[in-house]
Scaffold this active site. Structure first.
Site, short mmCIF file in Angstrom:
data_model
loop_
_atom_site.label_atom_id
_atom_site.label_comp_id
_atom_site.label_asym_id
_atom_site.label_seq_id
_atom_site.Cartn_x
_atom_site.Cartn_y
_atom_site.Cartn_z
CD GLU A 150 -1.59 -2.45 1.51
OE1 GLU A 150 -0.45 -2.58 2.02
OE2 GLU A 150 -2.35 -3.42 1.33
CE1 TYR A 204 -6.52 2.65 9.04
CE2 TYR A 204 -6.36 0.63 10.29
CZ TYR A 204 -7.09 1.71 9.88
OH TYR A 204 -8.39 1.86 10.28
CG HIS A 249 -11.78 -7.47 5.78
ND1 HIS A 249 -12.05 -8.73 5.33
CD2 HIS A 249 -10.49 -7.25 5.47
CE1 HIS A 249 -10.97 -9.27 4.79
NE2 HIS A 249 -10.00 -8.37 4.87
#
Lengths: 303, 334
Positions: free
Chosen positions: B60, B88, B129
């Site tokens: 990410e 995150y 989630h």
């Protein structure tokens, strides 16, 4: 050392004098916050400057030399660090967060590498023949973003050059206490080319790295180049845990004395001229009014 | 105009943006041939090619950093974080680069990146989630944070986000992906940073956003049985905040309840309550209340219905708005 042009010597000693002057100005209480000098590492960006002409350089917290090698603009950088008129980023970025066309520094460890991947990917797609070159330290190899970026750069064959200034110490923690294995092994595991430079002989460095940078640029093969170098000063200010003997040993191996001995009168003439010029720039910048921020709406910061 | 699910509206918005502007790119984890876990990018790789819509490694920070590097070169990347908590690892890129670049360069460098994040609970998912992560982003100056509550807004806000020169955190209420509504692509848009009154009412303002808009509207219907005429304001843009629309509503009704899925403590609702109180104090007949998730990590699927604000808890809050201390001449009964 091999043959250096006057311009190379000027840049080398110019960075040295800039950093020394900055420490002086800091001592006079004219720098807010802190600053990280690259004393001892000046030759790295000087060696690379002609190889990265027209490329995008991503720098880190110890980036004054990177900026000066790219732009030869001590006044703009000093104004940025001390918040004076003419500052590169109006004094908002300071020592560690400088942006200029073809240059971006960030003090956040490892976070420049993903940006380099995005830039390099764009250059590759648009046929720009341009390299995204990111300077990081040995301590930065503790950061996960480095590996995310290496993976993507290798997978997508992106023209990214990572320059590691391995000075053996991450702030106050010696490399032996923060890094398992070697950087080279890690790099090769990603299928990325790795070159190690242990000399500070600038012409020799350029000869060795020219084909490496060429491969990055034209074959889109990412590469990592590790310079074994020396940090003569503290990490920032007053945070050097090394013994006087350790630092003295580093100073003894510094490029400066070696170059002075090799070039003799030529070195001293250039050194004196550059020192005077840096002193003049420091006095001139310090006499400037504080940097003014343009109206935020006018500047496009606030809509 | 046609009936579309929210996921369909998002897919249409991406396709229309890719069609309209060559600079738009879509990338992220499994957004290519699979079309994303929630199929929001379904068919886009096939239609626009793997140069413009492509899969990335599970990275990410690398994804967002790559997007920033491309945006600094004039591209308009739209990246997907597969789930709320998956974003995150990219937090550093978002807070240290994405949010700050324009300010740092005094407006010279724009970073038009859109980060799409399915967020919130209600689908029986595990804790990472189901996070409602909006406050992390709204607390970061330099980011736009928006969240649609209807399929039409999903289309409009995503097009607005991609058109915007600013970095945008685009929060998609995943439990509403399958909710349907009329969608008219190309209709006049409300405005990127405007809240809207979804249902007019005289007695109390229910302030909601994202997944709670539907819950608020449901509550408003149920409240009629109690004799309360509830106005529902859908914030749409969490940052910047539309004080004008929200405060105009609260000044009319004199009472307000803020609803969100996220935990209450230090949550986004606290900011809403503060702003409303600061601006509407003399119009208020009761403290502004919050109905939120509890101050716990997201619970296991079997317990989530108790955690997420529902009609009963919201009605209960409305009932506690000091109706007995009626001020003559304002609000209900005026």
């Amino acid at each position: 050392m091999g043959t250096l042009s006057d311009e190379d010597v000027e840049l080398l000693v110019g960075i040295r004098h800039f950093e020394l002057a900055l420490l002086r100005v800091f001592g006079e209480g004219k720098v807010n916050g802190t600053t990280h000098t690259c004393l001892g590492q000046e030759y790295v960006p000087v060696a690379l400057a002609p190889l990265l002409d027209g490329d995008f350089v991503l720098s880190n917290h110890r980036g004054h030399g990177h900026y000066l090698a790219q732009f030869r603009d001590p006044a703009g950088l000093l104004a940025e660090i001390t918040g004076r008129a003419g500052a590169v980023c109006s004094g908002v970025g300071g020592s560690q967060h400088v942006h200029r066309d073809g240059f971006l520094s960030t003090g956040v460890q490892g976070q420049s590498l993903p940006l380099a991947v995005g830039m390099g990917l764009h250059y590759k797609r648009t046929g720009a023949n341009r390299v995204a070159a990111a300077y990081i330290g040995d301590g930065t190899w503790g950061e996960g973003a480095v590996y995310e970026a290496l993976n993507m750069a290798s997978l997508w064959r992106v023209p990214v050059l990572v320059v590691v200034e391995h000075n053996g110490i991450a702030q106050s923690t010696p490399t032996t206490r923060q890094l398992a294995g070697t950087i080279g092994d890690r790099v090769r595991a990603f299928g990325v080319d790795f070159t190690e430079i242990t000399t500070h002989d600038i012409p020799a460095i350029r000869s060795e790295l020219a084909p490496v940078v060429d491969r990055v640029r034209h074959e889109h093969r990412p590469a990592v180049v590790q310079f074994t170098t020396r940090r003569l000063g503290p990490h920032s200010k007053g945070d050097d845990t090394r013994t006087a003997e350790e630092v003295e040993a580093l100073r003894a191996a510094d490029w400066h004395a070696e170059l002075a001995a090799a070039l003799g009168a030529r070195f001293h003439a250039i050194d004196e001229r550059v020192r005077t010029e840096v002193d003049r720039v420091v006095a001139e910048v310090q006499a400037r009014p504080p940097s003014q921020w343009a109206d935020l709406v006018e500047a496009g910061v606030v809509r | 105009m046609s009936a579309l699910s929210m996921s369909g509206a998002l897919n249409r918005a991406l396709a229309d943006a890719l069609e309209a502007d060559d600079r738009v790119l879509v990338f992220g984890e499994d957004v290519g041939p699979l079309g994303g876990v929630f199929r929001i990018t379904d068919g886009l790789a096939a239609r626009f090619g793997d140069r413009r819509v492509f899969d990335t490694p599970l990275a990410e920070s690398g994804i967002v950093g790559t997007a920033i590097g491309m945006a600094m070169n004039g591209m308009r990347p739209v990246v997907e974080m597969q789930f709320d908590a998956f974003a995150y690892p990219a937090f550093e890129q978002i807070t240290s680069h994405l949010a700050k670049m324009r300010n740092r360069t005094r407006g010279k460098v724009e970073v038009p990146v859109v980060i799409r994040i399915p967020y919130g609970g209600g689908i029986g998912g595990v804790e990472h989630h189901c996070d409602s992560s909006e406050a992390y982003y709204t607390h970061t100056s330099g980011l736009r944070v928006v969240t649609p509550g209807t399929p039409q807004d999903a289309y409009d806000l995503l097009r607005d986000a991609i058109d915007s020169p600013d970095p945008v955190i685009f929060l998609e209420p995943k439990r509403r992906y399958w909710s349907k509504g009329e969608v008219t692509p190309g209709a006049d848009r409300v405005g990127f940073d405007r809240a809207v009154v979804r249902r007019p009412g005289r007695d109390v303002t229910l302030i909601a956003y994202g997944p709670m808009v539907a819950t608020a509207l449901e509550t408003a219907e149920a409240a009629t049985e109690e004799g309360w005429d509830v106005e529902v304001v859908d914030l749409r843009s969490l940052s910047p905040f539309d004080d004008e629309t929200v405060c105009a509503s609260v000044r009319r009704t004199g009472r307000a309840v803020v609803v969100h899925e996220a935990s209450g403590f230090g949550g986004y609702g606290a900011e809403v309550v503060a702003r409303v109180t600061e601006r509407c104090f003399h119009h208020l007949h009761a403290p502004v209340l919050r109905v939120t998730g509890f101050d716990i990590p997201y619970p296991p699927p079997k317990l989530e219905e108790h955690h997420l604000p529902g009609v009963d808890r919201i009605l209960d809050a409305i009932g506690r708005l000091q109706w007995d201390d009626e001020v003559v001449g304002a609000g209900r009964g005026a």
